[in-house]
Design an enzyme around this catalytic site. Structure first.
Site, mmCIF file in Angstrom:
data_model
loop_
_atom_site.group_PDB
_atom_site.id
_atom_site.type_symbol
_atom_site.label_atom_id
_atom_site.label_comp_id
_atom_site.label_asym_id
_atom_site.label_seq_id
_atom_site.Cartn_x
_atom_site.Cartn_y
_atom_site.Cartn_z
ATOM 1 C CE LYS A 54 -3.729 -2.624 1.998
ATOM 2 N NZ LYS A 54 -4.418 -3.116 3.199
ATOM 3 C CD GLN A 98 -3.373 -4.721 6.387
ATOM 4 O OE1 GLN A 98 -3.260 -3.710 5.713
ATOM 5 N NE2 GLN A 98 -3.998 -5.788 5.934
ATOM 6 C CG ASP A 121 -9.467 -0.450 4.700
ATOM 7 O OD1 ASP A 121 -9.404 -0.604 3.463
ATOM 8 O OD2 ASP A 121 -8.814 -1.152 5.505
#
Ligand code: NDP
Length: 291
Positions: A54, A98, A121
């Site tokens: 990322k 994450q 996200d």
């Protein structure tokens, strides 16, 4: 019939080039450069790889990325305090925690701490809740499901009234993609490990999304001729002829299914590249929201 291959890699590259151009234009116009913060708790090797990917992707399009790492034994308070700090930082437009978090941490509480405008996200409980409700609009949509919808659009698939079958009901892929398909007026069936006679259900699908994490589970006779098949799965199978000793395959037996489907995504090179492209797109949008 030989299926059209939906080239996620090429589509993602095009989106990334557009993002890079827009970022450059923003910066030239004196606006802030978009910034993404990643929060990695613990030392899960797969998570480390994803976070690294990322950051690299951000760099390629001119988005700033900031990596924050906490030890596996970090407390709930420490993780939430970090998120709060990032919420308040004007150089950071998107926050990505994450997943999975180490056992013992309350994932929902951590995700719920992220400022809605920075939830790139799309896993904030409020964004997911809005996704599930008619007439409500989430600010951000989870990246893999959003990427799947772009692939379907690029392939010219009509979703209105279509029978869509989703294999898998995870928070990350199966459930949100089912909700997105429903919002596009498909008739959606969601399958899982307790579904009886899976092949009979999948054979009904005009659009079949496989997100189970089982190597090549979907066989030729599971697919209706002419169906569109999106393979989300990423599975390692041993392969002594490969340099690394393994290769990656999807949840769909590609070589068989490509002969019956009308369109299909490959693994790798299908859904995977789209996930990161959508993250970059969401981060750029978050920066625009902050202007
Ligand atoms: P999860 O393990 O969280 O969920 C798997 C789902 O599949 C569950 O709903 C489970 O059912 C169902 N399932 C498992 N085995 C069977 C079976 N034998 N028959 C029917 N249903 C089954 O996985 P994820 O959703 O996180 O990921 C799915 C796949 O997608 C993985 O291969 C993952 O690596 C890949 N992935 C790829 C991404 C990308 O960017 N390309 C991003 C995210 C994931 P139940 O709920 O009953 O347990």
């Amino acid at each position: 019939m030989t299926a059209k291959i939906i080239d996620g890699k090429a589509i993602a590259e095009r989106i990334r080039a557009q993002i890079a151009q827009e970022v450059q234009q923003r910066v030239e116009a004196g606006l802030t450069r978009p910034g993404l913060a990643t929060v990695l708790v613990g030392d899960n090797p797969a998570s480390q790889i994803y976070v690294r990917m990322k950051h690299k992707a951000c760099e390629q399009v001119g988005i700033n990325s900031f990596g924050y790492e906490l030890p596996a034994d970090a407390s709930q308070e420490e993780v939430e305090a970090l998120v709060e700090r990032l919420n308040a930082d004007p150089a950071i437009h998107g926050i990505l925690v994450q997943l999975p978090l180490p056992a013992g941490l309350d994932e929902e509480k951590v995700l719920g701490r992220i400022r809605l405008e920075k939830d790139v996200d799309g896993f904030h409980p409020l964004n997911i809740g809005r996704l599930a409700q008619k007439g409500r609009e989430p600010l951000f949509v989870p990246c893999t499901p959003a990427g799947i919808m772009v692939l379907l659009e690029e392939a010219g698939v009509t979703l209105e009234g279509a029978r869509a079958v989703v294999l898998g009901r995870s928070n990350i892929v199966g459930m949100p993609v089912s909700l997105l398909l429903l919002r596009r007026n498909a008739t959606v069936t969601v399958c899982h490990s307790r579904t009886r006679d899976l092949p009979a259900v999948t054979r009904e699908a005009d659009v079949l999304i496989a997100a189970v994490g089982r190597a090549e589970m979907v066989r030729r006779d599971w697919v209706k001729p002419g169906a569109v098949v999106i393979d989300v799965g990423v599975n390692r199978v041993e392969d002594p002829t490969a340099k690394k000793g393994y290769r990656l395959v999807g949840d769909v037996a590609f070589d068989e299914v490509k002969d019956v489907a009308s369109a299909i995504t490959p693994v790798p090179g299908g859904v995977g590249p789209m996930t990161i492209a959508m993250l970059l797109k969401n981060t750029l949008r978050a920066a625009k929201l902050a202007d």
